[in-house]
Write a protein that holds these residues in place. Sequence first.
Motif, mmCIF file in Angstrom:
data_model
loop_
_atom_site.group_PDB
_atom_site.id
_atom_site.type_symbol
_atom_site.label_atom_id
_atom_site.label_comp_id
_atom_site.label_asym_id
_atom_site.label_seq_id
_atom_site.Cartn_x
_atom_site.Cartn_y
_atom_site.Cartn_z
ATOM 1 N N GLY A 1 4.072 0.432 2.814
ATOM 2 C CA GLY A 1 4.196 -0.377 3.760
ATOM 3 C C GLY A 1 2.969 -1.447 3.543
ATOM 4 O O GLY A 1 2.229 -1.325 2.716
ATOM 5 N N ASP A 2 2.664 -2.262 4.611
ATOM 6 C CA ASP A 2 1.413 -3.146 4.610
ATOM 7 C C ASP A 2 0.094 -2.121 4.862
ATOM 8 O O ASP A 2 0.365 -1.004 5.324
ATOM 9 C CB ASP A 2 1.395 -4.243 5.442
ATOM 10 C CG ASP A 2 1.439 -3.737 6.851
ATOM 11 O OD1 ASP A 2 0.320 -3.086 7.395
ATOM 12 O OD2 ASP A 2 2.076 -4.376 7.745
ATOM 13 N N VAL A 3 -0.971 -2.415 4.384
ATOM 14 C CA VAL A 3 -2.087 -1.611 4.193
ATOM 15 C C VAL A 3 -2.382 -0.941 5.736
ATOM 16 O O VAL A 3 -2.722 0.272 5.667
ATOM 17 C CB VAL A 3 -3.460 -2.474 3.738
ATOM 18 C CG1 VAL A 3 -4.588 -1.791 3.902
ATOM 19 C CG2 VAL A 3 -3.021 -2.683 2.327
ATOM 20 N N ALA A 4 -2.395 -1.915 6.812
ATOM 21 C CA ALA A 4 -2.839 -1.548 8.233
ATOM 22 C C ALA A 4 -1.819 -0.550 8.451
ATOM 23 O O ALA A 4 -2.322 0.581 9.287
ATOM 24 C CB ALA A 4 -2.832 -2.690 9.191
ATOM 25 N N ALA A 5 -0.500 -0.664 8.272
ATOM 26 C CA ALA A 5 0.353 0.275 8.706
ATOM 27 C C ALA A 5 0.374 1.850 8.142
ATOM 28 O O ALA A 5 0.373 2.759 8.765
ATOM 29 C CB ALA A 5 1.668 -0.168 8.794
ATOM 30 N N LEU B 1 8.087 6.930 1.367
ATOM 31 C CA LEU B 1 8.333 7.111 -0.048
ATOM 32 C C LEU B 1 8.860 8.290 -0.668
ATOM 33 O O LEU B 1 9.915 8.484 -1.507
ATOM 34 C CB LEU B 1 6.885 6.834 -0.885
ATOM 35 C CG LEU B 1 6.816 6.569 -2.476
ATOM 36 C CD1 LEU B 1 7.911 5.602 -2.682
ATOM 37 C CD2 LEU B 1 5.551 6.211 -2.912
ATOM 38 N N PHE B 2 8.379 9.622 -0.178
ATOM 39 C CA PHE B 2 8.890 10.967 -0.314
ATOM 40 C C PHE B 2 8.034 11.806 0.696
ATOM 41 O O PHE B 2 6.997 11.617 1.037
ATOM 42 C CB PHE B 2 8.744 11.076 -1.825
ATOM 43 C CG PHE B 2 7.532 11.464 -2.562
ATOM 44 C CD1 PHE B 2 6.516 12.652 -2.321
ATOM 45 C CD2 PHE B 2 6.925 10.552 -3.140
ATOM 46 C CE1 PHE B 2 5.264 12.745 -2.709
ATOM 47 C CE2 PHE B 2 5.607 10.510 -3.723
ATOM 48 C CZ PHE B 2 4.841 11.698 -3.569
ATOM 49 N N PHE B 3 8.912 12.940 0.998
ATOM 50 C CA PHE B 3 8.300 14.005 1.700
ATOM 51 C C PHE B 3 8.938 15.302 1.066
ATOM 52 O O PHE B 3 10.285 15.431 0.659
ATOM 53 C CB PHE B 3 8.819 14.025 3.281
ATOM 54 C CG PHE B 3 8.608 12.853 3.758
ATOM 55 C CD1 PHE B 3 9.486 12.386 4.814
ATOM 56 C CD2 PHE B 3 7.218 12.260 3.791
ATOM 57 C CE1 PHE B 3 8.833 11.384 5.515
ATOM 58 C CE2 PHE B 3 7.134 11.295 4.573
ATOM 59 C CZ PHE B 3 7.696 10.657 5.697
ATOM 60 N N PRO C 1 -4.451 0.495 -1.636
ATOM 61 C CA PRO C 1 -4.017 -0.748 -1.110
ATOM 62 C C PRO C 1 -3.765 -1.295 -2.638
ATOM 63 O O PRO C 1 -4.074 -1.086 -3.592
ATOM 64 C CB PRO C 1 -5.057 -1.583 -0.692
ATOM 65 C CG PRO C 1 -6.272 -0.701 -0.492
ATOM 66 C CD PRO C 1 -5.792 0.755 -1.103
ATOM 67 N N ASN C 2 -2.419 -2.029 -2.573
ATOM 68 C CA ASN C 2 -2.063 -2.782 -3.716
ATOM 69 C C ASN C 2 -1.944 -1.758 -5.204
ATOM 70 O O ASN C 2 -2.364 -1.931 -6.237
ATOM 71 C CB ASN C 2 -3.161 -3.969 -4.412
ATOM 72 C CG ASN C 2 -3.113 -4.928 -3.227
ATOM 73 O OD1 ASN C 2 -2.206 -5.382 -2.558
ATOM 74 N ND2 ASN C 2 -4.359 -5.251 -2.744
ATOM 75 N N ALA D 1 0.886 -1.130 0.137
ATOM 76 C CA ALA D 1 0.050 -0.023 -0.167
ATOM 77 C C ALA D 1 0.967 1.310 -0.005
ATOM 78 O O ALA D 1 1.969 0.995 0.419
ATOM 79 C CB ALA D 1 -0.942 0.086 1.142
ATOM 80 N N VAL D 2 0.450 2.278 -0.404
ATOM 81 C CA VAL D 2 0.967 3.444 -0.486
ATOM 82 C C VAL D 2 -0.235 4.492 0.063
ATOM 83 O O VAL D 2 -1.336 4.767 -0.237
ATOM 84 C CB VAL D 2 1.390 4.167 -1.853
ATOM 85 C CG1 VAL D 2 1.818 5.540 -1.836
ATOM 86 C CG2 VAL D 2 2.454 3.158 -2.446
ATOM 87 N N GLY D 3 0.283 5.481 1.046
ATOM 88 C CA GLY D 3 -0.463 6.487 1.551
ATOM 89 C C GLY D 3 -0.162 7.981 1.295
ATOM 90 O O GLY D 3 1.325 8.007 1.308
#
Length: 194
Positions: free
Chosen positions: A60-64, A44-46, A87-88, A16-18
């Motif tokens: 990271g993983d979806v929950a995190a 990933l980036f700031f 997610p994904n 996942a990416v948020g």
Amino acid sequence: MNTGKGEIRRPMEASAVGMLEFTGIAAGMNAADRMVKASDVDPLFFKTVCPGKFVAAVCGDVAAVDAAVQAGRSARPEAVADWFVIPNIHPDVVAALSGCVQPAERSALGVIETFSVAAAINAADAAVKASGVQLLDVRTALGLGGKAYVLLGGDVAAVQAAVESGSARAAESGLLVGNVVIPRPADSFYDQII
């Protein structure tokens, strides 16, 4: 693997990416720190983007990732311009953000323009998942007055389907500026845009 200040790195095993997009730099930096402290995520980036905004993306993983984004949103809710958790996420989206795409087919060029970086990334993910297109680039708010856009390539029908899907995703949040599909773009135009 950290690539340096503000640079985008490709997540190795991220599911996942948020991302959070803030109206101010100080608020964004505060929230970004809280994001990485809140759960086991990798940056990933700031980075800062026009016009004086700050974006923070983690993987990271979806929950995190979800926990990190929620921590960032609650840190400075008044400064959140846009956000997502995907997610994904399609790996082509991360490659396009990092500038690691070599254009191939030139039969059609699709463009999706949005009012925010987050909306463009979300639209790019929806577009490449919807149709067999090549994601050529995701341009993010640098010199664009806070807007962003997605470039897609492939055959006309596939690009049309991808642009429709990505545009629908951006329209859900009210952040779609416009879109276009250009069949057989002129070589001189294409070479300058890509």
